[in-house]
Design a protein around this motif. Structure first.
Motif, PDB file in Angstrom:
ATOM      1  N   UNK A 170      24.047  27.912  72.363  1.00  0.00           N
ATOM      2  CA  UNK A 170      23.184  29.018  72.734  1.00  0.00           C
ATOM      3  C   UNK A 170      21.822  28.996  73.006  1.00  0.00           C
ATOM      4  N   UNK A 171      21.595  29.147  74.422  1.00  0.00           N
ATOM      5  CA  UNK A 171      20.259  28.835  74.841  1.00  0.00           C
ATOM      6  C   UNK A 171      19.139  29.900  74.225  1.00  0.00           C
ATOM      7  N   UNK A 172      17.827  29.231  74.081  1.00  0.00           N
ATOM      8  CA  UNK A 172      16.737  30.144  73.632  1.00  0.00           C
ATOM      9  C   UNK A 172      16.579  31.144  74.661  1.00  0.00           C
ATOM     10  N   UNK A 173      15.800  32.286  74.160  1.00  0.00           N
ATOM     11  CA  UNK A 173      15.150  33.339  75.304  1.00  0.00           C
ATOM     12  C   UNK A 173      14.133  32.560  75.802  1.00  0.00           C
ATOM     13  N   UNK A 208      14.468  20.442  81.175  1.00  0.00           N
ATOM     14  CA  UNK A 208      15.424  20.413  82.138  1.00  0.00           C
ATOM     15  C   UNK A 208      16.348  21.644  82.279  1.00  0.00           C
ATOM     16  N   UNK A 209      17.580  21.325  81.731  1.00  0.00           N
ATOM     17  CA  UNK A 209      18.700  22.269  81.836  1.00  0.00           C
ATOM     18  C   UNK A 209      18.376  23.581  81.078  1.00  0.00           C
ATOM     19  N   UNK A 210      17.724  23.462  79.719  1.00  0.00           N
ATOM     20  CA  UNK A 210      17.669  24.970  79.168  1.00  0.00           C
ATOM     21  C   UNK A 210      16.472  25.791  80.033  1.00  0.00           C
ATOM     22  N   UNK A 211      15.491  24.968  80.178  1.00  0.00           N
ATOM     23  CA  UNK A 211      14.302  25.658  80.963  1.00  0.00           C
ATOM     24  C   UNK A 211      14.828  26.236  82.468  1.00  0.00           C
TER      25      UNK A 211
END
Length: 231
Positions: A170-173, A208-211
Motif C-alpha cells: 500500500x503505497x504512501x500518498x 525509486x519505485x514508490x516515488x
C-alpha cells in the motif's frame, strides 16, 4: 516565450530543469501527443498559435517558459500551469526539492498538525517518531507488520526496510512522501546523526519505485540523485 536561467553547457540544471521537464511531459500527456509537430497543430486547432522552436527549447531543457505562455497553454490544457508554477496536488514540491528549509519545516508540521501529532519545539529526530506513527496509523494500516515504537531497532536493520516493504502493499500518498523528503533535507542541514539515520531510513523506503509511482520517474530520479550526492 522564454527567459534565460542558470545553465551548464547551455542546458538548465537542478530544480529549474526538473520543473520544465515535468511541465513539458504534462503538456504532452494532456494533449495526447508524443511529438512536437502534432502538439503545435493540436494547440493551433484549439486557438493557440505557437511554433516548433518554442517547444524544442523546452524539450531540450534550454529555457524556462514565461508565465504568460504557460498560462496561455493552460487555457487549452487546464491544470498544466499549476505543475510548473506550484508543483503537484497543490504541494510545494519545487520549493522542497530546492531545499527551502522554511517550506520544508511547514510541509512536515502541517501534515503532523492535521493528524494531531504536532508539538512545537520538537527536534528533527523527534519529528521522525511522529511521522512514522502517522505513516503506520493513517497510511499503511494493516500492511505494516511489526511494531513501530522502536525506531532505533528498525533503523538497525536497513536491508529489511519496513517502509519499503509496506509501500509494495500500500503505497504512501504524495503528501506523506514529500514530508519524508522535507524531513530528510532538514536532517542533512544539521549535525544530529540520529536524525540523519532516521531520515535516511525513511527516504530509502520510498526511493525509486514508490516515488516513481506517485511523482513520475524524473522526480524520483532527482530525489535519488540528491540522496547519492549527500553520501
Amino acid at each position: 516565450m522564454v527567459k534565460t536561467s542558470s545553465k551548464v553547457g547551455g542546458k538548465l540544471v537542478g530544480v529549474k530543469r526538473l520543473k520544465v521537464d515535468t511541465w513539458f511531459a504534462a503538456v504532452m500527456q494532456a494533449s495526447q501527443q508524443t511529438k512536437i509537430e502534432p502538439l503545435v497543430e493540436f494547440l493551433s486547432i484549439n486557438g493557440l498559435n505557437t511554433n516548433r522552436d518554442k517547444w524544442d527549447r523546452c524539450k531540450n531543457s534550454e529555457a524556462v517558459p514565461l508565465a504568460s505562455f504557460v498560462l496561455e497553454v493552460d487555457k487549452v490544457l487546464p491544470g498544466t500551469a499549476s505543475i510548473l508554477m506550484a508543483g503537484v496536488d497543490k504541494l510545494p514540491l519545487w520549493k522542497v526539492l530546492d531545499k527551502d528549509e522554511s517550506v520544508c519545516k511547514r510541509t512536515v508540521s502541517s501534515l503532523l498538525a492535521d493528524a494531531r501529532l504536532y508539538q512545537s519545539g520538537k527536534s528533527v529526530a523527534q519529528k521522525c517518531h511522529s511521522l512514522l506513527e502517522y505513516m503506520v496509523e493513517f497510511q499503511f494500516g494493516d500492511t505494516w507488520s511489526c511494531s513501530h515504537r522502536d525506531l532505533d531497532k528498525l533503523v538497525a536493520s536497513p536491508t529489511q526496510n519496513e517502509i519499503a516493504k509496506s509501500c509494495k502493499a500500500k503505497n504512501l500518498d504524495r503528501r506523506t512522501m514529500l514530508a519524508i523528503v522535507a524531513l530528510w533535507i532538514l536532517a542533512q542541514s544539521g549535525r544530529d546523526q540520529k536524525a540523519i539515520n532516521y531520515t535516511d531510513y525513511f527516504l530509502l523506503g520510498i526511493l525509486e519505485q514508490p516515488l516513481t509511482e506517485r511523482f513520475g520517474k524524473p522526480i524520483a530520479d532527482f530525489v535519488l540523485d540528491m540522496y547519492r550526492e549527500a553520501g
